[in-house]
Design a protein around this motif. Structure first.
Motif, mmCIF file in Angstrom:
data_model
loop_
_atom_site.group_PDB
_atom_site.id
_atom_site.type_symbol
_atom_site.label_atom_id
_atom_site.label_comp_id
_atom_site.label_asym_id
_atom_site.label_seq_id
_atom_site.Cartn_x
_atom_site.Cartn_y
_atom_site.Cartn_z
ATOM 1 N N UNK A 84 -44.923 -16.608 -16.964
ATOM 2 C CA UNK A 84 -44.186 -17.631 -16.211
ATOM 3 C C UNK A 84 -42.685 -17.419 -16.389
ATOM 4 N N UNK A 85 -42.266 -17.209 -17.648
ATOM 5 C CA UNK A 85 -40.835 -16.980 -17.915
ATOM 6 C C UNK A 85 -40.335 -15.754 -17.160
ATOM 7 N N UNK A 86 -41.149 -14.724 -17.139
ATOM 8 C CA UNK A 86 -40.760 -13.502 -16.441
ATOM 9 C C UNK A 86 -40.627 -13.744 -14.940
ATOM 10 N N UNK A 87 -41.584 -14.485 -14.359
ATOM 11 C CA UNK A 87 -41.568 -14.738 -12.917
ATOM 12 C C UNK A 87 -40.450 -15.709 -12.542
ATOM 13 N N UNK A 88 -40.066 -16.582 -13.473
ATOM 14 C CA UNK A 88 -38.931 -17.469 -13.212
ATOM 15 C C UNK A 88 -37.657 -16.667 -13.024
ATOM 16 N N UNK A 89 -37.565 -15.544 -13.708
ATOM 17 C CA UNK A 89 -36.368 -14.697 -13.597
ATOM 18 C C UNK A 89 -36.413 -13.822 -12.353
ATOM 19 N N UNK A 90 -37.578 -13.222 -12.091
ATOM 20 C CA UNK A 90 -37.669 -12.264 -10.986
ATOM 21 C C UNK A 90 -38.071 -12.908 -9.667
ATOM 22 N N UNK A 91 -38.905 -13.953 -9.745
ATOM 23 C CA UNK A 91 -39.382 -14.595 -8.526
ATOM 24 C C UNK A 91 -40.579 -13.866 -7.941
ATOM 25 N N UNK A 92 -41.366 -14.590 -7.154
ATOM 26 C CA UNK A 92 -42.512 -13.979 -6.494
ATOM 27 C C UNK A 92 -42.083 -13.363 -5.165
ATOM 28 N N UNK A 93 -42.900 -12.466 -4.661
ATOM 29 C CA UNK A 93 -42.644 -11.859 -3.364
ATOM 30 C C UNK A 93 -41.816 -10.601 -3.416
ATOM 31 N N UNK A 94 -41.534 -10.097 -4.621
ATOM 32 C CA UNK A 94 -40.731 -8.875 -4.744
ATOM 33 C C UNK A 94 -41.565 -7.679 -5.179
ATOM 34 N N UNK A 95 -42.589 -7.944 -5.951
ATOM 35 C CA UNK A 95 -43.484 -6.877 -6.405
ATOM 36 C C UNK A 95 -44.916 -7.379 -6.271
ATOM 37 N N UNK A 96 -45.636 -6.805 -5.332
ATOM 38 C CA UNK A 96 -46.980 -7.296 -5.025
ATOM 39 C C UNK A 96 -47.919 -7.173 -6.215
ATOM 40 N N UNK A 97 -47.764 -6.095 -7.001
ATOM 41 C CA UNK A 97 -48.637 -5.901 -8.159
ATOM 42 C C UNK A 97 -48.381 -6.977 -9.213
ATOM 43 N N UNK A 98 -47.089 -7.249 -9.481
ATOM 44 C CA UNK A 98 -46.759 -8.282 -10.460
ATOM 45 C C UNK A 98 -47.235 -9.653 -9.988
ATOM 46 N N UNK A 99 -47.079 -9.907 -8.672
ATOM 47 C CA UNK A 99 -47.544 -11.184 -8.117
ATOM 48 C C UNK A 99 -49.042 -11.361 -8.338
ATOM 49 N N UNK A 100 -49.784 -10.303 -8.077
ATOM 50 C CA UNK A 100 -51.246 -10.379 -8.215
ATOM 51 C C UNK A 100 -51.659 -10.602 -9.659
ATOM 52 N N UNK A 101 -50.986 -9.915 -10.587
ATOM 53 C CA UNK A 101 -51.293 -10.093 -12.014
ATOM 54 C C UNK A 101 -51.023 -11.538 -12.432
#
Length: 610
Positions: A84-101
């Motif tokens: 969650x902390x990581x996604x708060x920094x990067x945001x969703x919709x930028x890396x499909x693999x990270x979003x799926x994980x």
């Protein structure tokens, strides 16, 4: 010497040696970072696999009550919290693999929380883990909701910029277009044909994919209402902005009754343009987006209905106000344009609630009825023109010119007028059927239907224009209905009378039973008296139909009575007994049938016979 030294120290060899270890160090750090990332991913995969096994074990009915969380699963809330902390920094919709994980991890923690809550286990370690997992789940869903709204709103902003650019580029073309050009007959410019096809809403495939994942995760976690609220609010704002761009806010329903028709025509043209845009682009686009983002059919229908209803009701308010304006011949074609526009709107909202579709159809019906009324009043005014001043030099009469031009333009609406008149006449028939049920006497009900059906048919036949619009098939159908009403009247009124003259049951042991025969004549007399008394007060206003009814009744009743009378009168004793039971001669029956449907107070049959 100094120069040489200076030259030698400009790019010292030692620096080359110093730089090389620095490069190696960076490569080592990068390799270390990559290795660490791969290790983390591998560790995450292992944890989630352990969570899958854990969830499966919770679903098994044979296991003993859970007392503690497996060691491999124990750190999972903290693992998800880190994501969650990581996604708060990067945001969703930028890396499909990270979003799926991330989405997979949120779905797993949601499933774990839901299952443990269902089990209601009495264990401190389990309760502690559940509290940690629940807290992380809530934080994760809050992030998903924020990202969901961000993705939706970002598309809105992109659309606004695109619209502004389009408006700036097309302003000169728009000003150049003719305001007097017909809504119906405008031809597309070659430039417009070459323009790129417009799309709405303008989301990238990647954004739609992310929106779908987020919506699925939020709903799975039990946050359906929050997800739907965010979606609906954002799309309502987007739709409002889109309509504002094309002037929807400028339509004022309250002004419809006050402004002059020339000004109202412009408002109607804008209304038609906007509704057509909704039918062809905006509503289908919204439906497509909603169907893609949400998998549940009930959610799709609810969200789509909520969005299009608010807009459509405002459209219908305007059409309803226009219908209430004073009728005149010049309004006919605008009414027909609006009728067509609402007709084409229905397929665009057929996935919404049925009540909304019925509202559109009702508004469409009112426009159609107004068009029929205008058409009828125009015909009436033409026929009633009593101008006595001859046209100079025997030229074409202005009324002739006006009528033919009007009919020529009406031909462009032939298909729509056909629908309008058929729907109107169908509604008239349905209304008549409802009103016919107000009559308690079934026979009178059919007389009512015959009278009104005949009147409508004669009116249609009397107008060449309307008859051509309705077509021969419609006329044949109505004529068939009239014949059915006629047969139903005969069956209802005279069927029981004919049963009195049936030979069945008259003979006992091979001989005619006088008591039975007397009773038959008494029943016939009573029924015929009542029919004459009642139906001579009824009205059949069309003389031809009145004559047809009397002839058909005579053809049905008189031969049957003459046969019954001739065959069985001799079995009754002559004298007063015969007169007591046989009240009518066959020729009397025909005379009394001719009294029916005159609308007069009945004359006593006995007095009339004398």
């Amino acid at each position: 010497m100094d120069k040489t030294e200076s030259s030698d120290t400009h790019v010292p060899k030692s620096e080359d040696h110093d730089h090389k270890p620095h490069s190696d160090e960076s490569e080592q750090k990068l390799h270390s970072s990559t290795t660490e990332s791969e290790t983390t991913e591998a560790s995450l995969v292992q944890v989630m696999e352990a969570v899958d096994v854990f969830i499966q074990s919770l679903s098994s009915e044979n296991n003993d009550p859970l007392q503690e969380i497996p060691p491999a699963v124990e750190p999972f809330p903290e693992t998800v919290d880190s994501l969650v902390s990581k996604m708060e920094s990067s945001g969703l919709g930028r890396d499909e693999t990270e979003d799926s994980v991330f989405i997979d991890a949120v779905n797993r923690i949601s499933k774990s929380v839901m299952r443990l809550r269902e089990l209601k286990l009495d264990s401190t370690p389990v309760s502690s883990w559940l509290n940690r997992a629940s807290s992380v789940q809530h934080r994760a869903v809050s992030l998903l909701d924020e990202e969901f709204r961000h993705l939706l709103d970002r598309s809105r902003e992109d659309n606004k910029k695109k619209n502004r650019n389009n408006n700036d580029g097309n302003s000169s073309d728009h000003n150049h277009s003719s305001a007097n050009e017909s809504d119906r007959c405008a031809l597309p410019d070659n430039d417009k044909e070459e323009e790129e096809e417009e799309s709405f809403p303008d989301f990238s495939p990647e954004s739609i994919s992310t929106l779908k994942k987020i919506a699925g995760a939020m709903i799975f976690a039990g946050y359906e209402s929050e997800c739907c609220m965010s979606y609906e609010m954002s799309r309502r704002h987007a739709f409002k902005e889109e309509l504002s761009e094309v002037g929807f806010e400028g339509i004022n329903v309250e002004d419809v009754q006050r402004i002059a028709w020339e000004s109202l025509e412009g408002e109607i043209a804008s209304w038609i343009s906007i509704v057509r845009r909704c039918s062809t682009l905006l509503f289908p686009g919204e439906l497509s987006l909603c169907n893609t983002v949400f998998t549940d059919a009930s959610i799709r229908k609810r969200l789509f209905t909520g969005l299009v209803s608010a807009v459509t009701i405002r459209f219908l308010d305007f059409s309803g106000a226009v219908v209430l304006t004073k009728r005149s011949s010049e309004k006919l074609f605008k009414f027909l344009d609006m009728y067509e526009t609402l007709r084409d709107l229905i397929p665009a909202v057929e996935q919404s609630d049925s009540d909304l579709i019925q509202e559109i159809k009702l508004a469409q019906t009112r426009l159609g009825e107004a068009a029929v009324t205008i058409f009828g009043e125009l015909e009436k005014s033409i026929k009633s023109d009593n101008g006595r001043t001859p046209v100079p030099s025997g030229a074409v009469h202005p009324l002739t010119r006006y009528t033919m031009n009007y009919l020529k333009y009406a031909c462009e609406y032939k298909e729509t007028l056909d629908q309008v008149f058929q729907h109107y006449e169908s509604n008239q028939t349905d209304t008549l059927d409802i009103k016919s049920k107000l009559y308690r006497d079934p026979s009178l009900r059919y007389i009512f239907l015959m009278n009104n059906g005949r009147y409508i048919l004669q009116k249609i036949k009397g107008s060449t224009e309307i008859r051509d619009l309705m077509g021969q098939s419609w006329t044949r159908k109505r004529s068939t209905e009239l014949r059915q009403y006629h047969k139903s009247y005969q069956r209802e009124t005279w069927g029981k009378v004919l049963q009195c003259m049936n030979q069945e049951g008259l003979q006992v042991n091979g001989k005619v039973s006088k008591p039975v025969l007397k009773e038959r004549f008494k029943i016939f007399n009573a029924m015929f008296d009542e029919i004459h008394k009642t139906q001579s007060t009824w009205i059949v206003s069309d003389e031809q139909m009145q004559s047809e009814l009397r002839v058909s009744i005579s053809a049905l009743v008189i031969p049957a009575y003459r046969s019954f009378f001739g065959r069985y009168k001799q079995h009754l004793d002559s004298g007063k007994q015969t007169d007591k039971y046989v009240k009518y001669q066959p020729e009397d029956i025909e005379s009394f049938i001719d009294d029916l449907f005159d609308g007069n107070h009945p004359t006593s049959l006995a007095r009339k016979r004398n």
